[in-house]
Design an enzyme around this catalytic site. Structure first.
Site, PDB file in Angstrom:
ATOM      1  N   ALA A  20      -2.379  67.527  62.804  1.00  0.00           N
ATOM      2  CA  ALA A  20      -3.529  67.956  62.003  1.00  0.00           C
ATOM      3  C   ALA A  20      -4.881  67.631  62.646  1.00  0.00           C
ATOM      4  O   ALA A  20      -5.742  68.512  62.760  1.00  0.00           O
ATOM      5  CB  ALA A  20      -3.429  67.360  60.601  1.00  0.00           C
ATOM      6  N   ASP A  54      -0.396  66.509  57.129  1.00  0.00           N
ATOM      7  CA  ASP A  54      -1.174  67.697  57.468  1.00  0.00           C
ATOM      8  C   ASP A  54      -2.143  68.077  56.352  1.00  0.00           C
ATOM      9  O   ASP A  54      -3.096  68.804  56.587  1.00  0.00           O
ATOM     10  CB  ASP A  54      -0.233  68.864  57.758  1.00  0.00           C
ATOM     11  N   ASN A  63       3.525  67.270  54.843  1.00  0.00           N
ATOM     12  CA  ASN A  63       3.760  66.814  56.214  1.00  0.00           C
ATOM     13  C   ASN A  63       4.968  67.550  56.787  1.00  0.00           C
ATOM     14  O   ASN A  63       5.614  68.350  56.103  1.00  0.00           O
ATOM     15  CB  ASN A  63       3.986  65.301  56.233  1.00  0.00           C
TER      16      ASN A  63
END
Length: 335
Positions: free
Chosen positions: A46, A226, A236
């Site tokens: 991310a 994320d 995630n």
């Protein structure tokens, strides 16, 4: 080394698809090249794709100078290259807001975002290490999923930065890294980073994590994110939810480490997040070698959602939020 940076008018990245066989540097000088690198996971994580998005808009400002329609289209392609991680659209938007001031202003903002991510990695490492010692005592054994080291940021990392810091303090017994199907970011990337850092680790298949927890071989699970939703739900890499369930069953902490740029207070819960499905090819084959019957049906969600009640704490570069004691991402406490 920096895993993504702006160098002489272009973006340079470590091609994560080539690791661990080769440390290959890609030079991306057009918007199309950068978008393709994001989509095929040559750059991933991310924070790293947030920086890529920022640099992508800076590239667009130069590539489409004098062409407002082309510039607008290029910025949208960058912003939407991957839909789930909030950092990409957010960082691209920050740089896009500076476009009226010219390409130099856009690049200055993109470089500011890069530097913010470098600083945040150090802060997360310190806060996370302190928290893990308080939760587990000295020399915990940690399990991590996917890749959250320098490759996922610019330098340092998120969850893996905490492990690096504990190792520097002599306060880490070792790591368990799950392989992370279907693209094996844990096996290819996390194992590579842990080995380079001299941290003892064991690589496991994803499904073995909860069993090792039940056997008392893991003291805490530590992962990245994320997107972190307003209620504390964590989006995630797929497989994270299973590890959270395993941690709850084993009675051990489940800790999420991500910069404030990953916290999305505009998204109320994980139910509101578009989960990217990457298609069949990654499930039925690896690096071009097929291992499933032709025509096999597949599902390939790139991410899953861990509900906030399974999360012990969220560590950002600014704070520690103890969800297990009723703290919330906004002000106040849960009733």
């Amino acid at each position: 080394m920096r895993t993504i940076d702006w160098v002489d008018g272009a973006v340079e990245i470590i091609d994560q698809t080539a690791l661990p066989d080769e440390t290959r540097i890609l030079r991306l000088s057009t918007v199309d090249e950068l978008v393709e690198a994001v989509r095929r996971l040559a750059v991933r994580g991310a924070p790293a794709i947030g920086v890529a998005g920022a640099f992508g808009v800076a590239l667009a400002a130069r590539q489409f100078a004098g062409d407002p329609d082309g510039l607008a289209s290029a910025v949208e392609r960058v912003r939407t290259a991957r839909p789930t991680a909030v950092n990409l659209a957010r960082c691209a938007g920050r740089v896009a807001d500076r476009l009226p001031d010219g390409p130099d202003a856009a690049l200055k903002e993109a470089l500011r975002i890069r530097d913010e991510e470098i600083d945040s990695a150090e802060q997360m490492a310190q806060l996370g290490a302190d928290l893990l010692v308080s939760l587990c005592g000295e020399r915990p054994r940690l399990l991590t999923h996917c890749n959250t080291g320098a490759l996922a940021t610019v330098t340092g990392g998120t969850a893996l930065a905490v492990a690096f810091e504990l190792h520097r303090r002599g306060a880490l017994a070792g790591m368990v890294a799950s392989e992370t199907r279907p693209l094996l970011q844990g096996a290819r990337l996390t194992a590579w980073e842990l080995g380079r850092a001299g941290i003892p680790y064991r690589l496991i298949v994803d499904g073995a994590g909860p069993f090792l927890m039940s056997r008392g071989e893991v003291d805490a699970v530590i992962v990245g994110a994320d997107r972190i939703c307003a209620n504390g739900d964590v989006v995630n890499k797929v497989g994270t939810y299973a590890h959270a369930l395993g941690a709850r069953a084993a009675g051990i902490p489940f800790v999420v480490v991500a910069p404030e740029s990953t916290v999305d207070l505009d998204t109320p819960s994980g139910d509101a997040v578009e989960i990217e499905d990457r298609g069949a090819a990654e499930v039925v084959a690896f690096r071009g070698v097929a291992f499933a019957p032709e025509g096999a049906g597949t599902a390939n969600p790139a991410f899953d959602v861990t509900p906030y009640p399974l999360v012990t704490a969220i560590v950002t570069d600014r704070r520690v939020i103890r969800l297990d004691t009723g703290e919330v991402l906004g002000s106040g406490r849960r009733q």
